[in-house]
Design a protein around this motif. Structure first.
Motif, mmCIF file in Angstrom:
data_model
loop_
_atom_site.group_PDB
_atom_site.id
_atom_site.type_symbol
_atom_site.label_atom_id
_atom_site.label_comp_id
_atom_site.label_asym_id
_atom_site.label_seq_id
_atom_site.Cartn_x
_atom_site.Cartn_y
_atom_site.Cartn_z
ATOM 1 N N PHE A 188 -31.728 1.077 -51.179
ATOM 2 C CA PHE A 188 -31.022 0.884 -49.911
ATOM 3 C C PHE A 188 -31.317 -0.500 -49.314
ATOM 4 C CE2 PHE A 188 -31.275 5.689 -49.718
ATOM 5 C CZ PHE A 188 -29.929 5.863 -50.026
ATOM 6 N N THR A 189 -32.501 -1.023 -49.572
ATOM 7 C CA THR A 189 -32.816 -2.382 -49.117
ATOM 8 C C THR A 189 -31.903 -3.398 -49.787
ATOM 9 O OG1 THR A 189 -35.140 -1.811 -48.708
ATOM 10 C CG2 THR A 189 -34.627 -4.141 -48.990
ATOM 11 N N LEU A 190 -31.691 -3.244 -51.088
ATOM 12 C CA LEU A 190 -30.795 -4.138 -51.815
ATOM 13 C C LEU A 190 -29.363 -4.055 -51.290
ATOM 14 C CD1 LEU A 190 -32.056 -3.592 -55.476
ATOM 15 C CD2 LEU A 190 -32.221 -5.702 -54.159
ATOM 16 N N LEU A 191 -28.966 -2.891 -50.789
ATOM 17 C CA LEU A 191 -27.600 -2.686 -50.308
ATOM 18 C C LEU A 191 -27.394 -3.149 -48.861
ATOM 19 C CD1 LEU A 191 -26.863 0.872 -51.772
ATOM 20 C CD2 LEU A 191 -25.948 -1.311 -52.581
ATOM 21 N N THR A 192 -28.473 -3.538 -48.171
ATOM 22 C CA THR A 192 -28.381 -3.884 -46.753
ATOM 23 C C THR A 192 -27.371 -4.994 -46.450
ATOM 24 O OG1 THR A 192 -30.637 -3.115 -46.314
ATOM 25 C CG2 THR A 192 -29.682 -4.657 -44.727
ATOM 26 N N PRO A 193 -27.409 -6.139 -47.141
ATOM 27 C CA PRO A 193 -26.436 -7.195 -46.815
ATOM 28 C C PRO A 193 -24.987 -6.729 -46.952
ATOM 29 C CG PRO A 193 -28.212 -8.085 -48.162
ATOM 30 C CD PRO A 193 -28.381 -6.597 -48.158
ATOM 31 N N TYR A 194 -24.702 -5.984 -48.005
ATOM 32 C CA TYR A 194 -23.333 -5.485 -48.214
ATOM 33 C C TYR A 194 -22.922 -4.567 -47.060
ATOM 34 C CZ TYR A 194 -19.381 -2.999 -50.307
ATOM 35 O OH TYR A 194 -18.152 -2.447 -50.531
ATOM 36 N N ALA A 195 -23.834 -3.681 -46.645
ATOM 37 C CA ALA A 195 -23.521 -2.736 -45.570
ATOM 38 C C ALA A 195 -23.224 -3.465 -44.270
ATOM 39 C CB ALA A 195 -24.683 -1.758 -45.383
ATOM 40 N N VAL A 196 -24.033 -4.477 -43.949
ATOM 41 C CA VAL A 196 -23.828 -5.224 -42.705
ATOM 42 C C VAL A 196 -22.506 -5.975 -42.732
ATOM 43 C CG1 VAL A 196 -24.723 -7.087 -41.270
ATOM 44 C CG2 VAL A 196 -26.297 -5.434 -42.259
ATOM 45 N N GLN A 197 -22.231 -6.631 -43.847
ATOM 46 C CA GLN A 197 -21.008 -7.428 -43.958
ATOM 47 C C GLN A 197 -19.750 -6.559 -43.915
ATOM 48 O OE1 GLN A 197 -21.911 -9.467 -47.603
ATOM 49 N NE2 GLN A 197 -23.457 -10.773 -46.630
ATOM 50 N N GLN A 198 -19.839 -5.316 -44.394
ATOM 51 C CA GLN A 198 -18.673 -4.440 -44.432
ATOM 52 C C GLN A 198 -18.515 -3.593 -43.176
ATOM 53 O OE1 GLN A 198 -16.327 -4.525 -46.921
ATOM 54 N NE2 GLN A 198 -17.549 -6.267 -47.640
ATOM 55 N N GLY A 199 -19.635 -3.159 -42.595
ATOM 56 C CA GLY A 199 -19.545 -2.201 -41.491
ATOM 57 C C GLY A 199 -20.264 -2.573 -40.222
ATOM 58 N N GLY A 200 -20.873 -3.760 -40.167
ATOM 59 C CA GLY A 200 -21.534 -4.192 -38.947
ATOM 60 C C GLY A 200 -22.755 -3.370 -38.595
ATOM 61 N N HIS A 201 -23.030 -3.267 -37.295
ATOM 62 C CA HIS A 201 -24.270 -2.626 -36.865
ATOM 63 C C HIS A 201 -24.251 -1.118 -37.105
ATOM 64 C CE1 HIS A 201 -21.993 -1.588 -33.221
ATOM 65 N NE2 HIS A 201 -22.954 -0.729 -32.929
ATOM 66 N N VAL A 202 -23.077 -0.492 -37.092
ATOM 67 C CA VAL A 202 -23.014 0.953 -37.345
ATOM 68 C C VAL A 202 -23.425 1.258 -38.783
ATOM 69 C CG1 VAL A 202 -21.499 2.962 -37.468
ATOM 70 C CG2 VAL A 202 -21.228 1.310 -35.606
ATOM 71 N N ALA A 203 -22.891 0.490 -39.733
ATOM 72 C CA ALA A 203 -23.259 0.681 -41.140
ATOM 73 C C ALA A 203 -24.742 0.405 -41.349
ATOM 74 C CB ALA A 203 -22.419 -0.226 -42.028
ATOM 75 N N LEU A 204 -25.283 -0.588 -40.639
ATOM 76 C CA LEU A 204 -26.706 -0.900 -40.767
ATOM 77 C C LEU A 204 -27.567 0.247 -40.250
ATOM 78 C CD1 LEU A 204 -28.967 -2.838 -41.475
ATOM 79 C CD2 LEU A 204 -28.634 -3.980 -39.270
ATOM 80 N N ILE A 205 -27.150 0.857 -39.154
ATOM 81 C CA ILE A 205 -27.899 1.994 -38.617
ATOM 82 C C ILE A 205 -27.909 3.148 -39.617
ATOM 83 C CG2 ILE A 205 -27.783 3.830 -36.876
ATOM 84 C CD1 ILE A 205 -26.909 1.698 -34.856
ATOM 85 N N VAL A 206 -26.759 3.453 -40.208
ATOM 86 C CA VAL A 206 -26.679 4.532 -41.194
ATOM 87 C C VAL A 206 -27.575 4.233 -42.392
ATOM 88 C CG1 VAL A 206 -25.158 5.734 -42.819
ATOM 89 C CG2 VAL A 206 -24.363 5.229 -40.498
ATOM 90 N N LEU A 207 -27.531 2.991 -42.879
ATOM 91 C CA LEU A 207 -28.341 2.618 -44.036
ATOM 92 C C LEU A 207 -29.831 2.688 -43.723
ATOM 93 C CD1 LEU A 207 -27.839 1.618 -46.971
ATOM 94 C CD2 LEU A 207 -28.316 -0.679 -46.124
ATOM 95 N N ARG A 208 -30.211 2.275 -42.539
ATOM 96 C CA ARG A 208 -31.626 2.339 -42.155
ATOM 97 C C ARG A 208 -32.105 3.789 -42.034
ATOM 98 N NH1 ARG A 208 -35.152 -1.802 -42.448
ATOM 99 N NH2 ARG A 208 -36.215 -1.102 -40.568
ATOM 100 N N ILE A 209 -31.237 4.687 -41.598
ATOM 101 C CA ILE A 209 -31.602 6.107 -41.566
ATOM 102 C C ILE A 209 -31.866 6.598 -42.985
ATOM 103 C CG2 ILE A 209 -30.745 8.437 -41.095
ATOM 104 C CD1 ILE A 209 -29.243 7.282 -38.694
#
Length: 503
Positions: free
Chosen positions: A128-149
């Motif tokens: 999930f750490t490796l996927l963090t940049p992709y999540a932020v670029q695609q979904g902004g802060h909401v996607a980042l919150i989901v990924l961090r959970i």
């Protein structure tokens, strides 16, 4: 079980190797957890402070605008315009998932062993750490919150699994120093996360922070699963001498396979257990405020450059690690020389880990815009917090070696709720990132430290609790039988044997 032919190639005891690998495991777990706290300062656009404000009006410390150029490494931040409250939720979201897997992680580790519970948890966090940049670029802060959970879900098994491994491998006489060494890996991880993140961000874009740490974590996982095992009795590389030693010190090595269901009612109503949970809440509140928000404080209030931010944010945790390891040895020494009982040592070191940090955190807020003095205050605060590890952090192993995973799951899980609350609380309390607002945060932290320490100092214990050995597996001669009773049982056995011989 005989000695493996490979055992001769290992000159270091396997329990030491296990401790070293687990130390690095918790280190990289913390690296992945805290690197966002530094990276977010370059992901989010900084507030536009148009005037120089000094300590005199208790607001924001802003340097001379001429000095905020590239020569200082100062940055105006990144492209994302997230509010302070949104950033609070981003930084706290990890702990939502983290709390949820503590209890199942402890139960699974007790039943099946700590190796795979720990390893797979960290592996999932790495992915999930490796996927963090992709999540932020695609979904902004909401996607980042989901990924961090999701990252929190993976890492929530870390401390319960480590407690089970330590209970299976570490004798009581080595518990403070090896336990403090392993758990202290969290401080080295925080140091590395802050320091290396600052170095990476000063030369590369923020996604590289997550790429580098994700790859390193996967490499650790591959090493861990090849070298470490859940119990000494199933380890292919352990010497017969070490296995015999651990069996004599720890008792039955296969207790995971025969342990009855966890006595939750007894655990949750135990007074020493309640005191332990209170101490964990107090420590974690202060610790998570520092871990999640210290880089933001140094960036937004003190206006450190990104490289200096990483350096000075990491310094307090380096000192904390040195203190945790050294006081672990000191604790075992004082207990061994009878200067302190085990219970006394746990209470004394826990109190030091709360009282002095509470004082120095508040003093830091009154140091105003004196950057070096603030760094000194925070460093002293976190340094004294290091005595927490030979204090209450190893206390679950004292209360119940059999159910150490479940106890750690409960205490660390409840404590981790402060990881959800603290960053959100800071975001709500410091909308303008001013010194006055932060001072209120630190005073509230002072009160929480004080109340929880008083409770622990009165009601804590390091005695093995009666519910450690349920009735289903108790037998004459077990530790809960009084010495006089055991002697009577032995005499009665001799008498019966003599009668049988005469017959």
């Amino acid at each position: 079980m005989g000695q493996s032919k490979f055992a001769k190639y290992f000159c270091i005891p396997q329990r030491i190797i296990m401790a070293i690998i687990c130390f690095f495991g918790i280190s990289i777990a913390y690296v992945m957890r805290v690197c966002l706290s530094v990276a977010i300062t370059e992901m989010v656009a900084k507030p536009n402070h148009t005037e120089i404000v000094t300590e005199s009006n208790n607001s924001i410390c802003v340097a001379d605008p001429i000095m905020l150029g590239s020569s200082t490494g100062h940055s105006d931040g990144g492209e994302y315009h997230w509010t302070q409250e949104q950033q609070g939720w981003i930084l706290s979201s990890f702990y939502i998932g983290y709390v949820l897997t503590h209890l199942p992680g402890g139960v699974i580790a007790q039943k099946y062993g700590g190796k795979w519970t720990l390893g797979l948890g960290i592996l999932s966090t790495a992915i999930f750490t490796l996927l963090t940049p992709y999540a932020v670029q695609q979904g902004g802060h909401v996607a980042l919150i989901v990924l961090r959970i999701l990252m929190g879900l993976g890492e929530g098994t870390t401390f319960p699994a480590l407690s089970v491994l330590l209970a299976s491998w570490v004798p009581e006489k080595e518990r403070s120093k090896l336990g403090s060494f392993v758990f202290g890996g969290g401080q080295i991880g925080t140091v590395a996360g802050n320091l290396l993140s600052g170095m990476i961000l000063s030369s590369y874009s923020w996604p590289w922070v997550f790429y580098v740490f994700g790859v390193i974590s996967i490499i650790w996982f591959l090493i861990f699963v090849c070298i470490c095992y859940s119990n000494p009795d199933c380890h292919p590389f352990i010497t017969k001498e070490e296995r015999d030693y651990l069996e004599s010190e720890l008792g039955q090595l296969k207790r995971h396979k025969h342990l009855p269901a966890t006595p939750w009612t007894s655990i949750l109503t135990s007074v020493p257990m309640i005191a332990l949970v209170c101490a964990q809440i107090g420590h974690d509140w202060g610790f998570y405020i520092m871990v999640s928000d210290l880089p933001k404080y140094m960036s937004e209030v003190l206006q450190f450059s990104i490289k200096d931010n990483g350096t000075y944010s990491s310094l307090p945790y380096l000192v904390m690690w040195i203190v945790s390891v050294s006081t672990g040895w000191l604790s075992d020494f004082m207990i061994g020389r009878k200067f302190l009982t085990i219970t006394g040592a746990r209470k004394w070191f826990t109190a030091v880990a709360a009282i002095f940090p509470a004082i120095f955190i508040v003093l830091a807020s009154y140091a105003g815009c004196d950057k070096m003095l603030v760094v000194v205050m925070f460093t002293l605060a976190m340094g004294f917090m290091g005595t927490f590890y030979p204090g209450m952090k190893v206390n679950p192993l004292d209360l119940s070696p059999n159910y150490a995973g479940s106890i750690m799951a409960v205490t660390n899980g409840i404590g981790a709720l402060t990881g959800v609350a603290a960053p959100v609380f800071v975001g709500v309390m410091t909308p303008n990132s001013s010194l006055t607002e932060w001072r209120i945060v630190f005073w509230i932290t002072f009160v929480i430290f004080g109340v929880t320490t008083i409770i622990y100092s009165i009601w804590a214990s390091a005695e093995v609790q009666p519910w450690n050995t349920p009735k289903e597996i108790k037998s004459p001669g077990h530790d809960d039988v009084h010495e006089k009773d055991k002697l009577m049982i032995e005499l009665e056995s001799i008498k019966i044997e003599a009668m049988n011989f005469n017959e």
